[in-house]
Every structure is written in C-alpha cells, then in structure tokens.
Scaffold this motif. Structure first.
Motif, PDB file in Angstrom:
ATOM      1  N   ARG A 185       0.853  -1.200   0.000  1.00  0.00           N
ATOM      2  CA  ARG A 185       0.000   0.000   0.000  1.00  0.00           C
ATOM      3  C   ARG A 185       0.890   1.252   0.000  1.00  0.00           C
ATOM      4  NH1 ARG A 185      -2.036  -3.869  -0.769  1.00  0.00           N
ATOM      5  NH2 ARG A 185      -1.564  -3.009  -2.806  1.00  0.00           N
ATOM      6  N   ALA A 186       2.019   1.191   0.716  1.00  0.00           N
ATOM      7  CA  ALA A 186       2.961   2.314   0.678  1.00  0.00           C
ATOM      8  C   ALA A 186       3.453   2.507  -0.758  1.00  0.00           C
ATOM      9  CB  ALA A 186       4.131   2.054   1.626  1.00  0.00           C
ATOM     10  N   MET A 187       3.690   1.390  -1.429  1.00  0.00           N
ATOM     11  CA  MET A 187       4.124   1.458  -2.830  1.00  0.00           C
ATOM     12  C   MET A 187       3.053   2.108  -3.706  1.00  0.00           C
ATOM     13  SD  MET A 187       6.603   0.835  -4.857  1.00  0.00           S
ATOM     14  CE  MET A 187       6.975   0.523  -6.576  1.00  0.00           C
ATOM     15  N   ASP A 188       1.789   1.830  -3.414  1.00  0.00           N
ATOM     16  CA  ASP A 188       0.705   2.490  -4.166  1.00  0.00           C
ATOM     17  C   ASP A 188       0.883   4.002  -4.089  1.00  0.00           C
ATOM     18  OD1 ASP A 188      -0.388  -0.043  -4.477  1.00  0.00           O
ATOM     19  OD2 ASP A 188      -1.957   0.251  -2.958  1.00  0.00           O
ATOM     20  N   TYR A 189       1.225   4.487  -2.871  1.00  0.00           N
ATOM     21  CA  TYR A 189       1.464   5.924  -2.737  1.00  0.00           C
ATOM     22  C   TYR A 189       2.704   6.342  -3.529  1.00  0.00           C
ATOM     23  CZ  TYR A 189       3.166  10.355  -1.555  1.00  0.00           C
ATOM     24  OH  TYR A 189       3.663  11.616  -1.722  1.00  0.00           O
ATOM     25  N   LEU A 190       3.799   5.624  -3.339  1.00  0.00           N
ATOM     26  CA  LEU A 190       5.067   6.022  -3.984  1.00  0.00           C
ATOM     27  C   LEU A 190       4.897   6.120  -5.501  1.00  0.00           C
ATOM     28  CD1 LEU A 190       7.646   3.949  -1.876  1.00  0.00           C
ATOM     29  CD2 LEU A 190       7.074   6.387  -1.653  1.00  0.00           C
ATOM     30  N   GLU A 191       4.054   5.253  -6.056  1.00  0.00           N
ATOM     31  CA  GLU A 191       3.814   5.296  -7.504  1.00  0.00           C
ATOM     32  C   GLU A 191       3.164   6.612  -7.947  1.00  0.00           C
ATOM     33  OE1 GLU A 191       3.353   0.878  -9.324  1.00  0.00           O
ATOM     34  OE2 GLU A 191       1.577   1.645  -8.317  1.00  0.00           O
ATOM     35  N   THR A 192       2.527   7.269  -7.010  1.00  0.00           N
ATOM     36  CA  THR A 192       1.841   8.514  -7.379  1.00  0.00           C
ATOM     37  C   THR A 192       2.695   9.755  -7.104  1.00  0.00           C
ATOM     38  OG1 THR A 192       0.879   8.911  -5.181  1.00  0.00           O
ATOM     39  CG2 THR A 192      -0.376   7.495  -6.695  1.00  0.00           C
ATOM     40  N   ASP A 193       3.833   9.570  -6.424  1.00  0.00           N
ATOM     41  CA  ASP A 193       4.652  10.729  -6.027  1.00  0.00           C
ATOM     42  C   ASP A 193       5.652  11.043  -7.141  1.00  0.00           C
ATOM     43  OD1 ASP A 193       6.854  12.299  -4.843  1.00  0.00           O
ATOM     44  OD2 ASP A 193       5.685  12.035  -2.994  1.00  0.00           O
TER      45      ASP A 193
END
Ligand code: GCU
Length: 444
Positions: free
Chosen positions: A255-263
């Motif tokens: 889920r953290a990766m889901d965020y990182l993909e958007t940054d």
C-alpha cells in the motif's frame, strides 16, 4: 428532511452499537485456540538461545545442523514434472509454491481487504546532515466502514533530496518503533545507525522511505483481533490459513508502494526494500507478494525468513510456533512443531527467496561468534544457493557458488547476494555493500 436525517443517523448509530467489539484474547489463549482447531494437544518446545547450558540450548554445532538435508525441489511440479522453461515456472510451479506458502506458512491475504487512501500530513524542507531534503509525513487511512470499531492508519515518511532534478530511486525501510522508555543508549545507537544509512542513500542522490509495519498490525498474538487482520475479520480470531503479521506487514508495504507510484519525486521502477530481523522476514514476504519492488536488503532475517526451516541451528520452527512469535505466521504453521516435523513442510525458505526471482535480493547477516548465530548465517546462505536454479532458469545468475564465504567477503556478482559482516545482530555494517549492489542493478 430533518426527520429523515435524524432517522438515518439513528440507524447508523444502532448499526454501530450492534457490532460485536473485538474479541480479547491473550497470546496464550489464542495459541491454545489454534491448537484446538488443529486437533493438537501440545507442541514441541523451542530452544533456548540465551543460556548455552540450558537442557534445551540452541544448537550451534554445524555437524548437527542438517537433520533433513533434502530440500523440496523448486523446479519440480507437484505431479513430478521437471520445470525447464520460464513459462512453466510462471504458470505452473510458482503458483504452486505461492499457494503452499499462503496455506501453511504465512497465511492468505483476504479477498476483501479494504482500500487505503493516502494523505500527506506535512511537508518539511530540512537538512539531513548537510543534504537539503524534502520530508513528507504520510498517513494511509484504511477504509473501516465494514467495522468502524478498528482504525488502521499506515505510517510512512518519504525523504528525497531537495536538489533532485528528476524522480529518484527510493529505499523503503521497515522500521522498528521502540517505546521512549527503552534504554536511552540503545535508542541513541539505533538513531545514529539509521542516520548513517540514510546519509549513504542520499549521497547516491536517492531518497528513502520509512514504513512502520506495526501501524498496520500489532506485533503480538493478542493483537490479532486488531490491526488490519482484526479489521478484516471484524474483530474475530483467525482461521487456520488467515494471514499472520508478516504477510500483513508485507501488504502494508504494497500500500505504501501504491502511494510512492503517485509521487512525482519517486522513480517507482526503482523502489527497494530493507528490513532487519523480523522485518527482514517481512521484506522477503513483500518481495514474493509484490513484483513492483525492484530489490531488497534482507538483514539477519533468520527463522521464518531466509533461514531454512529444515536446519537445526539457532532459532527453530518450534520457537516461531510458540506464543512469542506464532502471530507472524498462519495458524497452520504450528502443526510443523508437533506432531509433524520440519521435513513435512511442503516448501522451504529457498522457495520463498525464489519467489522474488528474477529481482535482486541481498541476504545479509552478522556472525555466530558475535552473537548472530540465532539467525543461522549458513542456513540462509544454503537457502540462497538452493534458490539459485530458479534465477538461472529465468536467465539470471544466482549465488554462483555453494562454498560458504568467509566473514566480510561479499558475494554480489549475481542477482542473489550474500555477506556476513563481522558484527552481531545489526543491519548497519552491510549497508554500504548493499547500496553498491543496488547501484549496479539500478544502473548508476
Ligand atoms: C527474536 C526472534 C527472531 C526475530 C528477532 C527480531 O530474536 O526470535 O525471530 O528475528 O527477535 O526481530 O529482532
């Protein structure tokens, strides 16, 4: 209108009131409950890692370490066929191994895990050492409308070099949080070690993220009816193949990766993971679960991590199945601590490592002499060696040797890397070697 609204609020509040609160069990009670579900009276006790004179002292004698030398073959299907092509690995054999790990070892991720919405709670321009950086505090709010009695907020911070002109690679560490009441010297040592590896990452022009696994799932058996596991189960105790904390921690990293993909500051194709000890175990699970993670530093992961379950050296299956650690695992794992044996496990840790293939994995450890024998440095090396045929099938290089390297020697030529540093149970001394390895794979 007002009446309708009132009626709605009333309906909502009574719905809430009818929800049964989370079941409260101690780890001992929950452990006993799992044994009952398994139809087992008692488990074999674990070994003692502290007192070498205890009757059940942990074994550190290599001549006694391999009671079950034959490992399950990662490249033979359940119906006995030899896997000779990458397609057979991806389509047939890998799914078999994934299923065995899910059912028997780490538990299944439920179908209906709720969605997570990410919020940046603060953005700070600051200096890390001498490096100007931007640090974002983030919170991943798990939708708990199915069971509002449990809140789960995933904690994450992201620090990137302020001077970066384009998206940067990021190393995400699964971080420990210790209560402030902990020994001040110990906490200060950890803080300094963290500062050092973070400086090494920044010096390469990369960023780092700090993910807090226990914000997703508490680290004890009593917590299994809370956290993300409890939320999905609406506060009820686990079934035998439900996920344990390691799998839940890995899920949180995704889920953290889901965020990182958007940054926009992050190069999501070059996000690596790092974790030590119990979080080294969780990093391996995360690599198996999520192909978006490009590389991993798995430090002193030991039992239920990279160490072969079939090895008698340091911590054993029986320890992991006991009340202090069983919550990391699926309930089904307990049965391999009695009446079944380690040799009955359908898979072993070399196959967990193989699930990361063809992506690079660095397996690090300290030495037996300096106090890292509990994690079985050689058992982790043997697992990496036994994972290598899968890497080779996929056109990569695995360990490239089965000769156990001397302390300090870095085996880093292939996609599977291994190094024993000269200290004890710490990730710090291997960071420079891991980052060099990562730089090669990221392409400088
Ligand atoms: C204990 C446990 C290990 C674990 C370690 C840690 O020593 O037995 O399995 O890896 O804690 O996480 O520090």
């Amino acid at each position: 209108m007002a009446v309708a609204l009132y009626g709605l609020l009333w309906a909502l509040s009574t719905a809430h009131a009818e929800l049964a609160p989370p079941v409260t069990l101690t780890a001992e009670e929950d452990h006993k409950r799992l044994l009952q579900l398994l139809g087992i009276e008692a488990l074999r006790p674990g070994v003692d890692g502290r007192d070498p004179n205890a009757p059940n002292a942990a074994n550190y004698d290599e001549t006694k370490a391999n009671p079950y030398p034959t490992l399950p073959d990662p490249l033979r299907t359940k119906d006995g066929r030899r896997v000779t092509t990458a397609a057979e690995w991806w389509q047939v054999r890998r799914p078999e191994i994934v299923e065995d790990f899910a059912r028997e070892i780490y538990g299944r991720i439920p179908q209906n895990v709720p969605a997570v919405s990410w919020h940046v709670t603060s953005t700070t321009r600051e200096k890390h050492g001498n490096v100007p950086v931007v640090t974002k505090q983030l919170r991943g709010r798990v939708d708990n409308s199915s069971y509002p009695l449990i809140d789960v907020d995933i904690e994450l911070t992201l620090t990137t070099p302020a001077a970066a002109a384009k998206p940067v690679p990021v190393i995400m560490e699964f971080q420990f949080v210790f209560p402030p009441s902990f020994d001040a010297g110990f906490l200060e040592g950890l803080r300094r070690a963290a500062h050092q590896w973070q400086q090494q990452v920044l010096a390469r022009g990369w960023g780092f993220a700090l993910y807090t696994p226990v914000s997703v799932q508490p680290d004890d058996g009593a917590g299994l009816t809370r956290g993300i596991i409890g939320l999905v189960n609406k506060g009820q105790p686990r079934k035998l193949d439900d996920w344990g904390a390691l799998r839940a921690w890995a899920w949180g990293a995704s889920r953290a990766m889901d965020y990182l993909e958007t940054d926009l500051h992050v190069d999501a194709s070059r996000v690596g993971l790092a974790g030590h000890s119990r979080f080294g175990k969780a990093v391996l699970v995360a690599m198996a679960d999520d192909p978006r993670f490009a590389i991993a530093y798995v430090s002193s992961s030991g039992a239920a991590g990279a160490k072969l379950h079939r090895r008698n050296f340091g911590e054993l299956v029986e320890n992991i199945a006991s009340t202090y650690a069983y919550h990391w695992m699926a309930g089904n794992y307990l049965k391999y601590a009695g009446p079944l044996t380690w040799n009955d496990l359908p898979v072993d840790s070399h196959e967990l490592i193989a699930l990361a293939a063809p992506r690079p994995v660095f397996i690090g450890t300290g030495t037996v002499e300096k106090g890292d024998g509990w994690v079985d440095p050689k058992g982790m090396f043997m697992a990496a060696v036994a994972a290598s045929p899968v890497y080779e099938l996929l056109g990569k290089r695995g360990m490239g040797t089965d000769v156990f390297p001397p302390v300090g020697a870095a085996l880093v030529e292939g996609e599977l890397a291994y190094r024993q540093h000269a200290e004890g149970h710490t990730a710090a001394p291997n960071w420079p070697t891991f980052l060099e390895f990562a730089a090669r794979h990221f392409g400088r």
